[in-house]
Design a protein around this motif. Structure first.
Motif, PDB file in Angstrom:
ATOM      1  N   LYS A   5       0.917  -1.139   0.117  1.00 24.39           N
ATOM      2  CA  LYS A   5       0.058  -0.076   0.095  1.00 24.39           C
ATOM      3  C   LYS A   5       0.677   1.201  -0.106  1.00 24.39           C
ATOM      4  O   LYS A   5       0.697   2.101  -0.855  1.00 24.39           O
ATOM      5  N   LEU A   6       1.982   1.501   0.747  1.00 24.29           N
ATOM      6  CA  LEU A   6       2.980   2.465   0.808  1.00 24.29           C
ATOM      7  C   LEU A   6       3.700   2.796  -0.335  1.00 24.29           C
ATOM      8  O   LEU A   6       3.940   3.576  -0.470  1.00 24.29           O
ATOM      9  N   SER A   7       3.902   1.615  -1.011  1.00 27.45           N
ATOM     10  CA  SER A   7       4.798   1.791  -2.128  1.00 27.45           C
ATOM     11  C   SER A   7       3.996   2.994  -3.347  1.00 27.45           C
ATOM     12  O   SER A   7       4.607   3.473  -4.099  1.00 27.45           O
ATOM     13  N   GLY A   8       2.566   3.074  -3.283  1.00 32.50           N
ATOM     14  CA  GLY A   8       1.782   4.144  -3.993  1.00 32.50           C
ATOM     15  C   GLY A   8       2.202   5.444  -3.834  1.00 32.50           C
ATOM     16  O   GLY A   8       1.183   6.340  -4.031  1.00 32.50           O
ATOM     17  N   PHE A   9       2.610   5.607  -2.368  1.00 27.96           N
ATOM     18  CA  PHE A   9       2.561   6.972  -1.656  1.00 27.96           C
ATOM     19  C   PHE A   9       3.900   7.797  -2.168  1.00 27.96           C
ATOM     20  O   PHE A   9       4.800   7.161  -2.709  1.00 27.96           O
ATOM     21  N   LYS A  10       3.842   9.055  -2.132  1.00 28.81           N
ATOM     22  CA  LYS A  10       5.004   9.842  -2.469  1.00 28.81           C
ATOM     23  C   LYS A  10       5.489  10.629  -1.185  1.00 28.81           C
ATOM     24  O   LYS A  10       4.757  11.056  -0.436  1.00 28.81           O
ATOM     25  N   ALA A  11       6.825  10.662  -0.903  1.00 31.45           N
ATOM     26  CA  ALA A  11       7.294  11.277   0.281  1.00 31.45           C
ATOM     27  C   ALA A  11       7.282  12.703  -0.119  1.00 31.45           C
ATOM     28  O   ALA A  11       7.291  13.129  -1.345  1.00 31.45           O
ATOM     29  N   THR A  12       7.017  13.685   0.970  1.00 29.15           N
ATOM     30  CA  THR A  12       6.870  15.081   0.694  1.00 29.15           C
ATOM     31  C   THR A  12       8.316  15.703   0.483  1.00 29.15           C
ATOM     32  O   THR A  12       9.329  14.897   1.136  1.00 29.15           O
ATOM     33  N   THR A  13       8.438  16.585  -0.233  1.00 32.77           N
ATOM     34  CA  THR A  13       9.846  16.994  -0.358  1.00 32.77           C
ATOM     35  C   THR A  13      10.000  18.299   0.906  1.00 32.77           C
ATOM     36  O   THR A  13       8.964  18.902   1.270  1.00 32.77           O
ATOM     37  N   SER A  14      10.922  18.158   1.315  1.00 31.35           N
ATOM     38  CA  SER A  14      11.310  19.047   2.362  1.00 31.35           C
ATOM     39  C   SER A  14      12.430  20.044   2.021  1.00 31.35           C
ATOM     40  O   SER A  14      13.317  19.748   1.091  1.00 31.35           O
ATOM     41  N   PHE A  15      12.689  21.034   2.707  1.00 23.61           N
ATOM     42  CA  PHE A  15      13.949  21.819   2.759  1.00 23.61           C
ATOM     43  C   PHE A  15      14.962  21.526   3.590  1.00 23.61           C
ATOM     44  O   PHE A  15      14.692  20.864   4.575  1.00 23.61           O
ATOM     45  N   THR A  16      16.276  21.807   3.255  1.00 22.49           N
ATOM     46  CA  THR A  16      17.307  21.561   4.345  1.00 22.49           C
ATOM     47  C   THR A  16      18.010  23.061   4.552  1.00 22.49           C
ATOM     48  O   THR A  16      18.106  23.802   3.695  1.00 22.49           O
ATOM     49  N   VAL A  17      18.319  23.236   5.903  1.00 25.03           N
ATOM     50  CA  VAL A  17      19.210  24.321   6.166  1.00 25.03           C
ATOM     51  C   VAL A  17      20.493  24.045   5.774  1.00 25.03           C
ATOM     52  O   VAL A  17      21.078  23.067   6.401  1.00 25.03           O
ATOM     53  N   PRO A  18      21.310  25.013   5.033  1.00 16.75           N
ATOM     54  CA  PRO A  18      22.679  24.718   4.687  1.00 16.75           C
ATOM     55  C   PRO A  18      23.477  24.903   6.080  1.00 16.75           C
ATOM     56  O   PRO A  18      23.144  25.699   6.939  1.00 16.75           O
ATOM     57  N   ILE A  19      24.464  24.192   6.479  1.00 15.70           N
ATOM     58  CA  ILE A  19      25.209  24.345   7.596  1.00 15.70           C
ATOM     59  C   ILE A  19      26.174  25.584   7.404  1.00 15.70           C
ATOM     60  O   ILE A  19      26.979  25.499   6.168  1.00 15.70           O
ATOM     61  N   SER A  20      26.151  26.373   8.326  1.00 20.54           N
ATOM     62  CA  SER A  20      27.035  27.604   8.324  1.00 20.54           C
ATOM     63  C   SER A  20      28.462  27.233   8.873  1.00 20.54           C
ATOM     64  O   SER A  20      28.606  26.451   9.631  1.00 20.54           O
ATOM     65  N   GLU A  21      29.467  27.740   8.159  1.00 20.04           N
ATOM     66  CA  GLU A  21      30.900  27.700   8.520  1.00 20.04           C
ATOM     67  C   GLU A  21      30.850  28.425   9.928  1.00 20.04           C
ATOM     68  O   GLU A  21      30.736  29.484  10.035  1.00 20.04           O
ATOM     69  N   GLY A  22      31.738  27.839  10.691  1.00 14.37           N
ATOM     70  CA  GLY A  22      32.007  28.405  11.841  1.00 14.37           C
ATOM     71  C   GLY A  22      32.875  29.595  11.919  1.00 14.37           C
ATOM     72  O   GLY A  22      33.993  29.624  11.006  1.00 14.37           O
ATOM     73  N   GLN A  23      32.530  30.703  12.351  1.00 14.66           N
ATOM     74  CA  GLN A  23      33.334  32.050  12.294  1.00 14.66           C
ATOM     75  C   GLN A  23      34.436  31.929  13.244  1.00 14.66           C
ATOM     76  O   GLN A  23      35.411  32.572  13.252  1.00 14.66           O
ATOM     77  N   GLY A  24      34.198  31.407  14.246  1.00 12.15           N
ATOM     78  CA  GLY A  24      35.460  31.382  15.511  1.00 12.15           C
ATOM     79  C   GLY A  24      35.287  32.677  16.022  1.00 12.15           C
ATOM     80  O   GLY A  24      34.489  33.682  15.823  1.00 12.15           O
ATOM     81  N   ARG A  25      36.297  32.914  17.105  1.00 10.43           N
ATOM     82  CA  ARG A  25      36.399  34.341  17.383  1.00 10.43           C
ATOM     83  C   ARG A  25      37.198  35.144  16.768  1.00 10.43           C
ATOM     84  O   ARG A  25      38.100  34.814  16.009  1.00 10.43           O
ATOM     85  N   ALA A  26      36.910  36.502  17.002  1.00  2.43           N
ATOM     86  CA  ALA A  26      37.835  37.406  15.925  1.00  2.43           C
ATOM     87  C   ALA A  26      39.116  37.502  16.673  1.00  2.43           C
ATOM     88  O   ALA A  26      39.254  37.358  17.954  1.00  2.43           O
ATOM     89  N   ASN A  27      40.264  37.737  16.055  1.00  2.00           N
ATOM     90  CA  ASN A  27      41.486  37.961  16.579  1.00  2.00           C
ATOM     91  C   ASN A  27      41.582  39.192  17.126  1.00  2.00           C
ATOM     92  O   ASN A  27      41.391  40.457  16.445  1.00  2.00           O
ATOM     93  N   PRO A  28      41.978  39.223  18.515  1.00  2.69           N
ATOM     94  CA  PRO A  28      41.981  40.537  19.048  1.00  2.69           C
ATOM     95  C   PRO A  28      43.330  41.316  19.105  1.00  2.69           C
ATOM     96  O   PRO A  28      43.296  42.258  19.117  1.00  2.69           O
ATOM     97  N   PHE A  29      44.055  40.741  18.124  1.00  8.40           N
ATOM     98  CA  PHE A  29      45.452  41.301  18.025  1.00  8.40           C
ATOM     99  C   PHE A  29      45.654  41.941  16.656  1.00  8.40           C
ATOM    100  O   PHE A  29      46.557  42.502  16.123  1.00  8.40           O
TER     101      PHE A  29
END
Length: 130
Positions: A104-128
């Motif tokens: 029965k499930l083989s006739g169903f269609k999975a919903t499309t969803s969106f993904t949130v891109p992983i952001s690159e870590g910025q780290g701390r600013a160089n205080p020097f």
């Protein structure tokens, strides 16, 4: 929302609640939609064949001008992931009822969803740095 927009239906309100203490776990989703009889019917046909499994419950309809305004209650269910056998254990055979459900499930269609891109870590600013 994507299924509704694809069918030409406008969703004006969505309200979701988790049904506490139910087994399997369940969520009730109430939506208010606007569209023609044809577009709302087409939308319901898409929902019927969408995963995760959704049961269409009650609905209330009113008509204004050329639009149909409908409140629809859906319920969707899920269970926790099953305990899988160890790597050296055989998988259990499916029962006839489980095979019928999978067919029965083989006739169903999975919903499309969106993904949130992983952001690159910025780290701390160089205080020097100047």
């Amino acid at each position: 929302r994507a299924a509704a927009q694809a069918q030409g239906v406008n969703i004006s309100k969505i309200q979701a609640t988790i049904k506490e203490g139910s087994s399997p776990q369940a969520a009730q989703i109430k939506i208010d939609v606007e569209g023609s009889v044809t577009t709302i019917n087409d939308f319901l046909k898409v929902v019927e064949k969408t995963l995760p499994y959704i049961q269409i419950g009650e609905g209330k309809t009113s008509k204004s001008a050329e639009l149909l305004e409908t409140s629809i209650v859906f319920e969707t269910y899920w269970k926790d992931n099953p305990k899988l056998p160890g790597i050296d254990e055989a998988l259990p055979e499916l029962s006839a009822k489980e095979k019928e459900f999978l067919a029965k499930l083989s006739g169903f269609k999975a919903t499309t969803s969106f993904t949130v891109p992983i952001s690159e870590g910025q780290g701390r600013a160089n205080p020097f740095s100047f």
